[in-house]
Design an enzyme around this catalytic site. Structure first.
Site, mmCIF file in Angstrom:
data_model
loop_
_atom_site.group_PDB
_atom_site.id
_atom_site.type_symbol
_atom_site.label_atom_id
_atom_site.label_comp_id
_atom_site.label_asym_id
_atom_site.label_seq_id
_atom_site.Cartn_x
_atom_site.Cartn_y
_atom_site.Cartn_z
ATOM 1 N N HIS A 281 0.813 -1.225 0.000
ATOM 2 C CA HIS A 281 0.000 0.000 0.000
ATOM 3 C C HIS A 281 0.840 1.266 0.000
ATOM 4 O O HIS A 281 1.850 1.376 0.685
ATOM 5 C CB HIS A 281 -1.077 0.000 1.085
ATOM 6 C CG HIS A 281 -0.588 0.070 2.504
ATOM 7 N ND1 HIS A 281 -0.305 1.249 3.129
ATOM 8 C CD2 HIS A 281 -0.371 -0.900 3.422
ATOM 9 C CE1 HIS A 281 0.059 1.004 4.378
ATOM 10 N NE2 HIS A 281 0.038 -0.284 4.576
ATOM 11 N N GLU A 327 -5.080 1.789 2.409
ATOM 12 C CA GLU A 327 -5.161 0.592 3.257
ATOM 13 C C GLU A 327 -5.395 0.991 4.706
ATOM 14 O O GLU A 327 -6.106 0.319 5.435
ATOM 15 C CB GLU A 327 -3.859 -0.212 3.154
ATOM 16 C CG GLU A 327 -3.915 -1.572 3.837
ATOM 17 C CD GLU A 327 -3.562 -1.567 5.312
ATOM 18 O OE1 GLU A 327 -3.848 -2.541 5.998
ATOM 19 O OE2 GLU A 327 -2.992 -0.565 5.808
ATOM 20 N N GLU A 328 -4.786 2.107 5.126
ATOM 21 C CA GLU A 328 -4.759 2.427 6.555
ATOM 22 C C GLU A 328 -6.105 2.855 7.130
ATOM 23 O O GLU A 328 -6.441 2.486 8.243
ATOM 24 C CB GLU A 328 -3.723 3.537 6.834
ATOM 25 C CG GLU A 328 -2.280 3.130 6.571
ATOM 26 C CD GLU A 328 -1.751 2.086 7.558
ATOM 27 O OE1 GLU A 328 -2.523 1.592 8.381
ATOM 28 O OE2 GLU A 328 -0.550 1.778 7.470
HETATM 29 ZN ZN ZN Z 1 0.450 -1.261 6.376
#
Ligand code: ZN
Length: 459
Positions: A281, A327-328
């Site tokens: 990511h 992603e986070e």
């Molecule tokens: Zn990560």
């Protein structure tokens, strides 16, 4: 030449041949693993790629100008490395901004400043901040039994990350709910804010941010992480008597903005429509530079694809590198990828996916979602890797958060696991910077990934 079943990694072993695990590894694979390791260590570019990303986009939380710079860097770098079909695939992402000031001041019994940071997605306090007495609990379970005691208080969830697991990700998995759900759990019992102990086994003064979620139907209260040292200090003061503190956060929610995943390919020589996806990511938390999380993974993916070209290996299936966005704090890149490629996914095009989102340390293993005979059939292919000390094949897991969205489509999911002892010294903190990554360890991760991708793409 083995004939692959479309959309399946089922091997010849299923047709009665000797199990691959029992055979000596093919000399060509042993040689390929050696070549990749040697190239990666001798004149590899993983560290250069990582430092390039961190220079172009040191701060790249979703929706930020840095995230736009990271997308531009990803596209330019994939083109420079000679990848094909390089493109940005647009997704909408949340834009949350930390703000300028994050303060946690103990007012009584004596004046102390504690190191905190807002959790990603938290609301701000009022402009004047918030003052209240602190109530300490050791777990969310304890919080649920607390009755009226939390009314009007700042709830302090002081649950240390367990130390006994060998893999620190397991300890993280056991504890992360205090960060994700702490605010709504505290709001449910009348708290005005929540402070959660940072998710690390180290005792230091670095607060660790990370995603949190507000549950529908509960008041949205400010949520922050406190450093482990700060948590120890606060807990010691609470043992002496009541503690009042002042909390000040000015983070902001800016809704949704466009961003993108970055995609590039090594086109397969025989089965170009069948995909082995390599994922990492591109976004990162904003306190540090996301060197381990997940700049290292981006470098792994790009360097793995470069290394395969450098040793002159053309895969049978297409190897597709995907640098996912968000992603986070939302997983919108992964969800958007699955949406955009649904028809191809439903046709079984994605035979395997490997995610690297565990840091830039020395490779130890690939987790694998396959079980039983399907897993055993792959073991022999990974022997050359383990003989070079670059990782074994182990059962379990969905590989990582981004590729987990591929599970419903029958994609075999793999995760690159690296030595994890130091990962949570840096994870989501200001210390996650280039100097925390070792050049040789990062290079070996990229070599391991290149090898794994090649054997999955060729069989
Ligand atoms: Zn990560």
């Amino acid at each position: 030449v083995r004939r692959a079943v479309v959309g399946s990694l089922l091997p010849l072993a299923a047709c009665g041949a000797a199990p691959e695990a029992a055979r000596a590894p093919e000399p060509a694979l042993v040689q390929r693993a050696r070549d990749l390791q040697e190239r990666a260590l001798r004149d590899g570019r993983a560290y250069e790629l990582l430092s390039g990303l961190l220079a172009a986009a040191p701060s790249r939380l979703s929706g930020s100008p840095g995230a736009d710079a990271a997308v531009a860097w990803g596209l330019a770098t994939m083109r420079e490395l000679g990848l094909r079909n390089v493109r940005a695939e647009e997704v909408m992402v949340p834009k949350w901004v930390r703000g300028q000031r994050e303060l946690c001041s103990v007012l009584s019994p004596r004046s102390v400043e504690l190191s905190i940071c807002a959790l990603g997605g938290s609301v701000a306090t009022s402009p004047a901040g918030l003052t209240a007495e602190v109530l300490e609990v050791r777990s969310l379970e304890e919080l649920r039994t607390i009755g009226d005691a939390a009314q009007g208080r700042i709830v302090f969830v002081n649950r240390p990350m367990p130390r006994a697991f060998r893999r620190t990700f397991q300890a993280y998995g056991e504890t992360a709910a205090i960060r994700t759900n702490g605010a709504s759990e505290a709001a449910a019992v009348g708290a005005v804010a929540v402070l959660v102990r940072s998710l690390t086994t180290s005792i230091d003064d670095l607060p660790h941010t990370g995603a949190m979620l507000y549950r529908d139907g509960f008041r949205r209260i400010p949520a922050a992480a406190i450093s482990t040292q700060g948590a120890e200090t606060l807990s010691a003061m609470l043992r002496e008597g009541p503690v009042r503190l002042h909390l000040w956060l000015d983070c902001q929610d800016h809704g949704e903005v466009p961003s993108a995943n970055v995609v590039g390919e090594l086109v397969g020589s025989e089965l170009p429509d069948e995909i082995v996806l390599l994922g990492a990511h591109l976004d990162a938390w904003d306190l540090g530079h996301g060197a381990h999380d997940d700049g290292a993974g981006c470098a792994h993916v790009l360097e793995a694809m470069r290394l395969l070209q450098a040793i002159g290996h053309r895969p049978r299936r297409t190897i597709r590198g995907v640098l996912f966005m968000n992603e986070e704090n939302g997983l919108r890149g992964a969800l958007g990828y699955a949406e955009r490629h649904r028809a191809a996914l439903e046709a079984g095009s994605h035979v395997a996916a490997i995610e690297t989102d565990a840091g830039g340390f020395a490779p130890e293993a690939f987790t694998c979602s396959l079980r039983g005979a399907e897993l055993e059939a792959l073991r022999g292919l990974f022997v050359p890797l383990s003989e070079l000390g670059m990782g074994t094949l182990v059962e379990g897991g969905a590989g990582g958060a981004d590729i987990a969205v591929l599970a419903p489509y029958g994609t075999a999911l793999f995760g690159l696991m690296v030595a994890s002892h130091r990962y949570f010294d840096y994870h989501h903190t200001a210390a996650d910077r280039l100097e925390a990554v070792n050049e040789r360890e990062l290079a070996l991760g990229a070599a391991a990934l290149a090898y794994a991708a090649s054997v999955l793409a060729d069989r």
